[in-house]
Scaffold this motif. Structure first.
Motif, PDB file in Angstrom:
ATOM      1  N   TYR A  43       0.806  -1.228   0.000  1.00 18.97           N
ATOM      2  CA  TYR A  43       0.000   0.000   0.000  1.00 18.97           C
ATOM      3  C   TYR A  43       0.838   1.276   0.000  1.00 18.97           C
ATOM      4  O   TYR A  43       0.295   2.368   0.110  1.00 18.97           O
ATOM      5  CB  TYR A  43      -0.969  -0.018   1.189  1.00 18.97           C
ATOM      6  CG  TYR A  43      -1.984  -1.124   1.053  1.00 18.97           C
ATOM      7  CD1 TYR A  43      -3.066  -0.997   0.187  1.00 18.97           C
ATOM      8  CD2 TYR A  43      -1.835  -2.322   1.745  1.00 18.97           C
ATOM      9  CE1 TYR A  43      -3.982  -2.021   0.033  1.00 18.97           C
ATOM     10  CE2 TYR A  43      -2.755  -3.350   1.598  1.00 18.97           C
ATOM     11  CZ  TYR A  43      -3.817  -3.196   0.734  1.00 18.97           C
ATOM     12  OH  TYR A  43      -4.724  -4.217   0.577  1.00 18.97           O
ATOM     13  N   GLU A  44       2.156   1.112  -0.108  1.00 16.63           N
ATOM     14  CA  GLU A  44       3.082   2.249  -0.150  1.00 16.63           C
ATOM     15  C   GLU A  44       2.904   3.177   1.045  1.00 16.63           C
ATOM     16  O   GLU A  44       2.782   4.391   0.930  1.00 16.63           O
ATOM     17  CB  GLU A  44       2.927   3.020  -1.470  1.00 16.63           C
ATOM     18  CG  GLU A  44       3.211   2.163  -2.686  1.00 16.63           C
ATOM     19  CD  GLU A  44       2.985   2.887  -4.001  1.00 16.63           C
ATOM     20  OE1 GLU A  44       2.486   4.029  -3.995  1.00 16.63           O
ATOM     21  OE2 GLU A  44       3.319   2.299  -5.046  1.00 16.63           O
ATOM     22  N   LEU A  45       2.886   2.566   2.222  1.00 23.46           N
ATOM     23  CA  LEU A  45       2.705   3.295   3.466  1.00 23.46           C
ATOM     24  C   LEU A  45       3.910   3.092   4.382  1.00 23.46           C
ATOM     25  O   LEU A  45       4.658   2.128   4.236  1.00 23.46           O
ATOM     26  CB  LEU A  45       1.452   2.798   4.195  1.00 23.46           C
ATOM     27  CG  LEU A  45       0.115   3.013   3.501  1.00 23.46           C
ATOM     28  CD1 LEU A  45      -1.001   2.328   4.273  1.00 23.46           C
ATOM     29  CD2 LEU A  45      -0.167   4.497   3.353  1.00 23.46           C
ATOM     30  N   GLY A  46       4.062   3.986   5.334  1.00 26.84           N
ATOM     31  CA  GLY A  46       5.097   3.844   6.338  1.00 26.84           C
ATOM     32  C   GLY A  46       4.653   2.906   7.452  1.00 26.84           C
ATOM     33  O   GLY A  46       3.463   2.591   7.597  1.00 26.84           O
ATOM     34  N   ARG A  47       5.616   2.484   8.234  1.00 25.29           N
ATOM     35  CA  ARG A  47       5.344   1.545   9.331  1.00 25.29           C
ATOM     36  C   ARG A  47       4.351   2.132  10.343  1.00 25.29           C
ATOM     37  O   ARG A  47       3.480   1.428  10.852  1.00 25.29           O
ATOM     38  CB  ARG A  47       6.640   1.150  10.038  1.00 25.29           C
ATOM     39  CG  ARG A  47       6.437   0.054  11.066  1.00 25.29           C
ATOM     40  CD  ARG A  47       7.754  -0.493  11.617  1.00 25.29           C
ATOM     41  NE  ARG A  47       8.652  -0.984  10.595  1.00 25.29           N
ATOM     42  CZ  ARG A  47       8.577  -2.198  10.027  1.00 25.29           C
ATOM     43  NH1 ARG A  47       7.601  -3.022  10.369  1.00 25.29           N
ATOM     44  NH2 ARG A  47       9.445  -2.573   9.115  1.00 25.29           N
ATOM     45  N   VAL A  48       4.460   3.430  10.632  1.00 22.09           N
ATOM     46  CA  VAL A  48       3.552   4.053  11.608  1.00 22.09           C
ATOM     47  C   VAL A  48       2.104   3.937  11.142  1.00 22.09           C
ATOM     48  O   VAL A  48       1.217   3.567  11.920  1.00 22.09           O
ATOM     49  CB  VAL A  48       3.939   5.528  11.864  1.00 22.09           C
ATOM     50  CG1 VAL A  48       2.876   6.236  12.684  1.00 22.09           C
ATOM     51  CG2 VAL A  48       5.296   5.613  12.553  1.00 22.09           C
TER      52      VAL A  48
END
Length: 138
Positions: A43-48
Motif C-alpha cells: 500500500y506504499e505506506l510507512g510503518r507508523v
C-alpha cells in the motif's frame, strides 16, 4: 487502494480495506494478516500508518496481535443468549485488563454487566452475548 489525496487518514483507509477483506471472507478467522512489511510495500505506506491501522482493527476486536508472530483475524466465538428476567439493571462498559484476560476478549470489546438486587453483577462479553428480556405480566 489508498487515496493519498483524501481527507481520510491513510491508516483509516488501510483499516477499511482490511475490515472489508474480513467481512467478505477473503481473510478468514484465525488467518494471519500480511506482515507489516508486506502491508507497507503493498500500500506504499510507512510503518507508523500500518501499525495505526492494525491498532484500529485491534480496538474493534477484529484482529489479535501476538508478539513476534504477527496479527491474525480474531476467531468468531459462539454467541450466548442470556435471559434477563425480573428486576435487573444492564450497563455496558469497557472491561479491566483482568476481566479481558478472564473472558478472553481483546482490547476494544466492551462488556455488559447484568446486576440484580442483592446479587453480584454478571459480566458478559458484548461481542458474543445476546441479551433477551422476559416480559413480566403486571
Amino acid at each position: 487502494m489508498i487515496d493519498f489525496g483524501s481527507d481520510r487518514p491513510v491508516h483509516r483507509q488501510l483499516a477499511d480495506i482490511i475490515r472489508a477483506d474480513i467481512a467478505a471472507g477473503r481473510l478468514k478467522p484465525g488467518q494471519a494478516l500480511p506482515s507489516e512489511t508486506r502491508l507497507m510495500q503493498q500500500y506504499e505506506l510507512g510503518r507508523v500508518a500500518v501499525r495505526q491501522a492494525l491498532g484500529v482493527l485491534r480496538s474493534e476486536g477484529l484482529i489479535v496481535t501476538v508478539k513476534r508472530e504477527g496479527s491474525y483475524v480474531r476467531p468468531q466465538l459462539p454467541v450466548e443468549r442470556v435471559v434477563v428476567d425480573g428486576p435487573a439493571e444492564v450497563t455496558a462498559r469497557m472491561p479491566s485488563p483482568e476481566e479481558r484476560k478472564e473472558l478472553d476478549i481483546p482490547e476494544g470489546v466492551p462488556v455488559f454487566v447484568v446486576s440484580k438486587p442483592k446479587k453480584r453483577g454478571r459480566i458478559l462479553p458484548a461481542d458474543r452475548t445476546i441479551l433477551v428480556w422476559l416480559r413480566m405480566e403486571s
